[in-house]
Design an enzyme around this catalytic site. Structure first.
Site, PDB file in Angstrom:
ATOM      1  N   ASP A 140      -8.709  -5.676  -5.442  1.00 27.12           N
ATOM      2  CA  ASP A 140      -8.355  -4.504  -4.658  1.00 27.12           C
ATOM      3  C   ASP A 140      -8.687  -3.210  -5.407  1.00 27.12           C
ATOM      4  OD1 ASP A 140      -7.208  -2.653  -2.959  1.00 27.12           O
ATOM      5  OD2 ASP A 140      -5.136  -3.194  -3.462  1.00 27.12           O
ATOM      6  N   HIS A 144      -5.810  -6.724  -1.292  1.00 21.84           N
ATOM      7  CA  HIS A 144      -4.731  -5.789  -0.967  1.00 21.84           C
ATOM      8  C   HIS A 144      -3.496  -6.486  -0.381  1.00 21.84           C
ATOM      9  CE1 HIS A 144      -3.833  -1.553  -0.835  1.00 21.84           C
ATOM     10  NE2 HIS A 144      -3.581  -1.537   0.451  1.00 21.84           N
ATOM     11  N   SER A 189       0.842  -1.190   0.000  1.00 18.93           N
ATOM     12  CA  SER A 189       0.000   0.000   0.000  1.00 18.93           C
ATOM     13  C   SER A 189       0.890   1.258   0.000  1.00 18.93           C
ATOM     14  CB  SER A 189      -0.963  -0.029   1.193  1.00 18.93           C
ATOM     15  OG  SER A 189      -2.009   0.888   1.012  1.00 18.93           O
TER      16      SER A 189
END
Length: 481
Positions: A419, A444, A167
């Protein structure tokens, strides 16, 4: 009608990932340390630069230490996200448990300044006068300074370093390789939306469209019902009786008093649904909230069942409860709570300066209420709250990404198909040593988590590709030394 407040809340909430709940206990507990780090790497005035305690974790159980200056095992360096570094350590088992042993490596997880325990000004860190030190550039310089210190401290000056992150941490891992290629020989950047910015060519609609598609994969009717429920919610919000019904239906801790409150409820629901899509893992996890395996499927089943017996909004309430209260640990729902108090409020500030990541909804190609992203409205909000103005083009100008062109070599970009952030990831590249993996049936940065028997075959294959390139980078490095 533009609902800027809702969009800002949801997008800010969704970039805060991987920090809620425990994670994947591996038995490999890290050691906690603090490094006296330079506070401002880009000023040169004064007799000595101000410093602050930067927290980092190490795990050296499998590390083959250097012998007579000869490196025996690399350093795996995790570039910390917008939260407590311990949560990221506990959710990155592929690195901490698998690769650390396979490569006989030293594992280092560095906390991002202004998050967790790395507060440069203590409890005054989030004041307007001090927040200016919260930037990605300063964080990367922290990582570089700490890395040089550790190499000297461990007599590991000849050891190669590979960066990892997921991320925002994945964005930082990629940027670390781009900006400090002499320190990092390669990076694995999982679910890193480095193209979710103005000027890159990525559509502002893609985030919520992917979230909608993830729900449609579970049940085609599910996003249609959710879309209809949002309209019904706002219709009910026009009367006092309707607001009372919404308060009861969603079991809210505080009653809704007006349409503005109803908009906050809508944002809370949007966050719940997009978060489920983001962490739609095949097994129970408490990555953001404690949820069952395949939470999107569970939510859609709850909606369909409850809709039949009680009504549409009751079905949506049952669905969103899969995210917010699956194990019935809360007596009522507080719609001001999106995530744990373990997080600082720093990301909101970062989204007002560098991390300007447009995301809009239209209610047609997605299942949410229409809400058009506006730089002017974002600027007004940021000026009022922090006294700063966002620079929409700064990140793709400074790090690359304008028109989708990304620099850097020896980088694996992985993105999960389910995601919503994958739309802002690097999905293809003409640079031979930029490897782009789109992982079907994955959410994710599932690939960075501890391998699990329930992982889809696509995730196992992606980890093998990442492993292959890490070995290739190390072999090339050792061949040159």
């Amino acid at each position: 009608e533009t609902m800027f407040g809702e969009a800002l809340l949801v997008v800010a909430a969704l970039m805060v990932v991987a920090v809620r709940g425990g994670g994947e206990p591996s038995g490999l507990a890290p050691s906690e340390h603090y490094y006296d780090c330079t506070l401002d790497h880009f000023r040169f005035d004064g007799d000595a630069p101000a410093r602050f305690p930067l927290r980092y974790l190490t795990m050296d159980k499998f590390w083959q230490r250097p012998v007579d200056g000869v490196c025996k095992g690399p350093i795996l360096f995790y570039t910390g996200n917008e939260g407590d570094i311990g949560w990221f350590y506990n959710n990155t088992g592929f690195v901490t448990t698998v690769l650390s042993q396979e490569l006989a490596a030293l594992v280092v997880f560095c906390e991002h300044r202004f998050y967790g325990k790395s507060l440069p000004y203590g409890n005054q860190s989030y004041t307007e006068e001090h927040l200016g030190a919260l930037t990605s550039e300063q964080a990367l310089a922290d990582f570089a300074e700490l890395l040089l210190y550790l190499k000297k401290e461990y007599h590991a000056e000849t050891c190669p370093v590979i960066a990892f992150g997921g991320s925002y941490g994945g964005m930082l891992a990629a940027w670390f390789r781009m900006k400090y290629p002499h320190l990092v020989i390669g990076s694995v950047a999982a679910s890193a939306p480095i193209l979710q910015f103005v000027g890159t060519g990525v559509s502002e609609w893609t985030f919520y469209e992917i979230a909608t598609n993830t729900f449609a994969k579970a049940d085609k009717q599910c996003p249609l019902d959710i879309r209809q429920a949002f309209d019904l919610l706002m219709q009910l919000a026009s009367t006092h009786e309707g607001l009372a019904n919404l308060t009861k239906t969603f079991n809210l801790c505080s009653p809704l008093k007006n349409t503005t409150d109803a908009t906050y409820l809508s944002a809370w629901l949007s966050n719940g649904f997009t978060s489920m899509a983001m962490v739609d893992y095949p097994y129970p996890a408490n990555f953001m909230m404690p949820m069952p395996g395949w939470p999107v499927t569970v939510a859609c089943e709850a909606l369909a069942t409850t809709k039949t017996t009680s009504g549409l909004l009751e079905g949506v309430a049952a669905a969103v409860a899969v995210y917010y209260n699956y194990y019935n640990t809360s007596e009522c729902n507080d719609i001001s709570v999106y995530w744990t108090s373990n997080l600082g409020s720093g990301w909101d500030y970062q989204s007002c300066t560098e991390m300007v990541m447009p995301a809009s909804t239209n209610g047609t190609t997605d299942m949410f209420l229409p809400s058009k992203w506006s730089l002017a409205q974002l600027t007004s909000y940021c000026r009022g709250k922090y006294g700063v103005s966002p620079r929409a083009l700064w990140v793709p100008t400074y790090y690359s990404g304008l028109n989708g062109q990304v620099i850097g070599t020896n980088i694996v970009f992985s993105n999960g198909e389910l995601d919503p952030w994958s739309g802002g990831g690097v999905l293809s590249s003409s640079v031979p040593s930029q490897v782009c993996l789109t992982i079907s049936g994955a959410a994710h940065h599932l690939d960075l988590r501890m391998p699990n028997a329930l992982d889809p075959a696509s995730v196992v294959a992606a980890r093998n590709v990442e492993r292959e390139h890490v070995h290739r980078w190390l072999e090339a490095f050792y061949a040159q030394t």
